[in-house]
Structure formats: C-alpha cells, structure tokens
Scaffold this active site. Structure first.
Site, PDB file in Angstrom:
ATOM      1  N   LYS A 167       0.842  -1.197   0.000  1.00 16.57           N
ATOM      2  CA  LYS A 167       0.000   0.000   0.000  1.00 16.57           C
ATOM      3  C   LYS A 167       0.878   1.249   0.000  1.00 16.57           C
ATOM      4  CE  LYS A 167      -3.670   2.201   2.746  1.00 16.57           C
ATOM      5  NZ  LYS A 167      -4.454   2.125   4.001  1.00 16.57           N
ATOM      6  N   SER A 227      -9.897  -0.546   6.606  1.00 17.82           N
ATOM      7  CA  SER A 227      -9.277  -0.291   5.305  1.00 17.82           C
ATOM      8  C   SER A 227      -8.570  -1.482   4.682  1.00 17.82           C
ATOM      9  CB  SER A 227      -8.295   0.883   5.417  1.00 17.82           C
ATOM     10  OG  SER A 227      -9.000   2.089   5.563  1.00 17.82           O
ATOM     11  N   SER A 251      -9.100   2.047   2.651  1.00 16.92           N
ATOM     12  CA  SER A 251      -8.207   2.824   1.802  1.00 16.92           C
ATOM     13  C   SER A 251      -7.159   1.983   1.077  1.00 16.92           C
ATOM     14  CB  SER A 251      -7.505   3.885   2.652  1.00 16.92           C
ATOM     15  OG  SER A 251      -6.814   3.291   3.743  1.00 16.92           O
TER      16      SER A 251
END
Length: 568
Positions: free
Chosen positions: A110, A230, A191
C-alpha cells in the site's frame, strides 16, 4: 524586535513581546517584573535547547535502512492501469535474503508504506507531502517491507491508496478512482483500494469478467493498512481475504498512520494459506513501534501461523460461532447481505462440525461512535499534519507534510476527499469545545467495548458479522458539482455506515478477518458483487481466527462462482 544573546553565542529571538504573546495565548497576564524576567530567561533557554537539537545531523535507526536489493531500487509507472490500482511498479529482490519462505512470491505494498527509493504518495497530492512539489522518495524501509524482502519476497511496487488513507471508498486518491474488478465504476473500498483490486484481478480474469485486459499485472499478495476497516472493506468488496491482526502484533513502523490506537497493517490474499504465511513473516516486536506492548511476541516467539493452519485437520469440530445480532440489522445494512452472511455461517460452519448461534452485544452499536470520539480530537494533526505522538516513535524523515492547513489544501481536498476536511474541522471544534476530557472519557469506553467483546468470546470461539453493510456502491460522479457532478454531501453520504462493523474492532484491538462468502446484486441491479463475512477472535488468538476460516472453507464456504453480468 531585539535579539537577545545567550550562552555560547546563541541568538534567541524570544523577547518580552514574544513572552507576552505566549502568555496571552494561554489566557495569562504576567504582572510582576521579576516574574517576567524569570520566565523570559527560561523561555529563551528552551529556545536555545530545542535549537541545539534541531541543528544536529539527522539520525535514522539502522534497523530501517533499505535492504540491499539486486540491481538497486528502480521504479516505473505502469502503461496498463485502466483500474488505477497501481501507484508505482518495481522489482525488488533482496541480495541476501535470510529465508526462502516467500521466494518467488510477488507482493505489492500500500502506498502509505515506506519502500526505500520508491515514491511515497500517501494517496494525496505531491505538494501536500513535500516542500518541492514532487513526491518524496522513501529513505527507509518499513519494518514489514524489510521482513518481506528478507523472507525472499519480490516487492513488485506500490498500490494506490486513498487520499491520506481517510475513506472506506475508492474515489479519493490523487491517482484517480480505483475501479472494482468485478464491476467497473464501482468502489473497491478503501483505503487499501489498489491492493484489493490487484489481488482480486486474478480471480476476476479467471471468471471471465470482461474489460480487464488493460488493468495491468495482477498479484496474489498485498500488505495493506487498516484504521477503521481499510483492509477488510476492500477485501469484502473485491472478494478476497484480508486480515487486521491483533493490535500490536505486526509493527507499523515506517507507515503513515492516522492515530496510533487504531493503526494496523496486515495481509490481503486470494488464499487463506497465504494470509497465514504473510502473518508468520511480518509479525513480532521490532523495538521501534509504540503500538506494540508487553503482550507483543518477540520475533523468535511468533506463532508459526502457516504451519499450525496446515496442521489443523478438523478445525470445525466443536467450534462455537456467535453471530452478533446487532450487526445484522444496524442502520444502513442491506438485508440481502445480512442474510447471505448468516446463511453461509450456519451452513458451512455447521457442515464442518461447528455450532452457530446469535449473540446480542448491545455495545457493538456504540462502537463506531466510540471510535470517533476516541480519535477525532487529534487525528487531523497526526494524520495530515505529521504531529509526533506523545510516546517514542520513529517517524518518516522523507515526508514533509503541509501544516497548518490552508486554502489550497481545502480546495484540493474538498474536490477529492471531503473526509479529510471533516477531520480538520472536527479537531479544531472538539478541542475547543471539550478540551481533553471527551477524548479521555471515550478512551475509557474503549476498555468497556473491549470487555463486551471479551465476555462474548468467553462463550464463543469466534464472532461473526457482515464485513460491510452492503455490497460495493457505485462511484460518485467526480465532475465538479457546477457541471452536474456529485456534491460534497453526496460523497460524504456514500461512506456513512460503511465501517459500522469494522471500526469497533480497531479500537478494541481484536483480530478480524474478511472471508469471502457469496454474491449479491449490485445496487443498480446490473451485475453481481462479492459479499464478505467478518470473523473476529480473541485478542492474540489470530490463529484461532485463521482456523475458523479454514473450518468455513472445509464446510464448503467461499466466494463461489461468479454469477455473471446477467446472473446466468
């Protein structure tokens, strides 16, 4: 303004006017001249002391030095990125790995994680994370990146993350909206949006989903981040596994966070066994992360999650599963999703030898509010402003986060991610109205919430909820509102309630795993999207969560066959 000379030639700009201003900002007036002289001297001394430390050469802990890799650290932008899932691609392999546990396995990280030599975007605009208007190149390897490289993994790049990691949707990144691989123009969840898309691409391509030729390379492993869901939300929306471990099990060092109490990093994968393998590699104390506690295992004491999971031949026998009643009917829950999760749990845990019952935990409905009250008073200055937490913490020396906010930030973020503006306003308002008392009380209620789940877990081995209250919603219309696009309120409403079942476990610290469990019609009625079941276990019993998921699989549970665009 006069300059006052201090010891060793130090020139302090602290004058009486500065002292009076500092006092006034604390609602104080200094009336005595002798008091005034004393406080002026000690303030000048503080200025001199802080300046002397600030002028030292920087220090970065050698444990975060980038791992030497074959051919150095090159990166590039993918030419095929139709779903905006890739941030930057790379091919990083350690020169001298310590083990071969992950040899030949490709993993994406990420893009809020430090990967030495690669751009670090945090999903936002370059002028908000650097002083020169360009994305900074990370100067360190996050602890989890080092451990993955040392285990022989190939880090193939960074995946798109949402703007400051501050949304459960996937339309806010400066990299563009990330599309769900099962149904374009729908959210992947955030996210960890890009990572979930890339992990799910392989399944979607194998199922024959059209329109994926230009989506770029798919990968089967990802490291994500989770503050309110997330990892789990994107995993649910995309139909893959995603684990938020017990708080403090996996070090967060070198990763941009929102608030230390709710920061987690964990794996996403298409296979449960890969989740266990990644957890085995990345878990354990690193000596740097203040989120870790005396309960956190030393590296040599980390459970062999992968080996133990493989050895579990009949994990469903005698397993006691409790479905949290409140999670099936909470505000915004799509009845079809709740029914699919409940039916799947009863059928497949039952088939593997377990028993399934509903259990009422009224505090679960208060969980999202406790999460909010416990974090919002300081989240903006921590997440957006880069404020150093009040416990020893090794931050990221390459990031220069813009602070305080200004009009340009407001304009950029209102257009892309109003949730960031919301936390900016919330911090100012809540601090002014409540001071520290409301957050302090909320933290005490975190212990109450944890105790409520712990009591239920005395009677049940795992707890079950729908991971998300609905399947992935469509993206908002990202055109300006003046041209017919979505308003700020439209965008905010899209995310309301999405983390109702996930955020409570960020505060309580319990491990929680998304397990794909079926399909439901898209809200538009055109196309089908995955449904996820959240499996929650006792704190530090991440292995129990993995074993329960294996029992579900052995009982016939899983994502199942894609129904196709028309349900045929």
């Amino acid at each position: 303004m006069s300059i006052v000379a201090l010891a060793d030639g130090f020139q302090s700009s602290v004058t009486l006017d500065v002292l009076h201003d500092v006092a006034a900002r604390n609602n104080i007036q200094i009336k005595s001249k002798t008091d005034e002289e004393a406080y002026l001297l000690v303030l000048q001394s503080a200025d001199m002391t802080a300046d002397s430390v600030n002028n030292l050469p920087d220090y970065v802990d050698p444990r975060l030095a980038p791992v030497p890799t074959n051919g150095g650290r090159n990166f590039w932008k993918s030419e095929k990125n139709s779903h905006s899932a890739w941030s930057h691609q790379a091919q990083l392999v350690a020169e001298k790995p310590v083990s071969d546990i992950l040899k030949g396995r490709k993993i994406v990280m990420k893009d809020n994680m430090s990967i030495g030599g690669l751009p670090h975007t945090c999903g936002t605009f370059p002028q908000l994370v650097s002083k020169d208007g360009k994305y900074p190149l990370a100067s360190i390897d996050a602890t989890v990146a080092r451990r993955l490289l040392e285990a022989g993994a190939t880090i193939v790049g960074t995946s798109t993350c949402e703007n400051y990691s501050l949304t459960p949707m996937s339309y806010t990144s400066a990299n563009g909206p990330v599309h769900n691989p099962w149904l374009r123009d729908h959210n992947t969840g955030g996210s960890t949006s890009g990572g979930a898309c890339l992990v799910a691409l392989g399944n979607a391509r194998a199922a024959g989903v059209p329109g994926l030729d230009d989506a770029g390379d798919d990968v089967d492993l990802c490291m994500g981040g989770d503050q309110a869901g997330s990892i789990r939300l994107p995993s649910a929306y995309c139909g893959v596994y995603g684990l938020k471990p017990t708080h403090g099990l996996v070090p967060y060092t070198g990763i941009a966070g929102l608030h230390p109490m709710i920061d987690y990093t964990g794996p996403l994968a298409r296979k449960l066994e890969d989740i266990a393998t990644l957890l085995t590699v990345v878990a354990g104390y690193d000596g740097l992360d203040p989120r870790m506690s005396p309960e956190s295992p030393l590296r040599q004491n980390v459970v062999d999650y992968a080996g133990q999971l493989r050895a579990a031949e009949n994990p469903g026998k005698g397993l006691k599963v409790g479905i949290i009643t409140e999670s099936l009917t909470s505000l915004g829950t799509q009845p079809e999703v709740a029914q699919i999760v409940k039916d799947a749990a009863v059928k497949h845990f039952g088939a593997s030898g377990g028993t399934v019952e509903e259990v009422s935990i009224p505090m679960h409905l208060l969980g999202p509010a406790i999460w909010t009250a416990a974090t919002r008073t300081y989240m903006a200055s921590l997440a957006v402003g880069g404020r150093t937490p009040d416990v020893l913490n090794h931050n990221m020396p390459h990031l220069s986060l813009r602070w305080p906010p200004d009009q340009e930030m407001f304009e950029l973020l209102t257009a892309s991610n109003p949730a960031v503006v919301n936390i900016l306003f919330c911090e100012t308002f809540l601090k002014d109205k409540f001071g520290p008392s409301a957050q302090a009380k909320a933290h005490r209620h975190v212990f109450e919430l944890r105790a409520a789940y712990d009591r239920a877990l005395e009677d049940y081995d795992v707890l079950i909820t729908p991971t998300t209250p609905s399947v992935a919603p469509p993206h908002p219309d990202l055109r300006p509102e003046s041209l017919g696009g979505s308003s700020v309120m439209d965008k905010i409403k899209l995310a309301v309630g999405a983390t109702n079942n996930t955020a409570p476990f960020n505060t309580s610290g319990h491990p929680a795993l998304n397990v794909p469990c079926g399909w439901a019609k898209a809200r538009s009625g055109k196309g089908w999207l995955p449904v996820g079941m959240q499996v929650v276990g006792r704190r530090w019993d991440d292995l129990g969560v993995l074993k329960a998921a294996k029992a579900f699989e052995l009982g016939g549970g899983g994502l199942g066959t894609w129904p196709g665009l028309d349900g045929h």
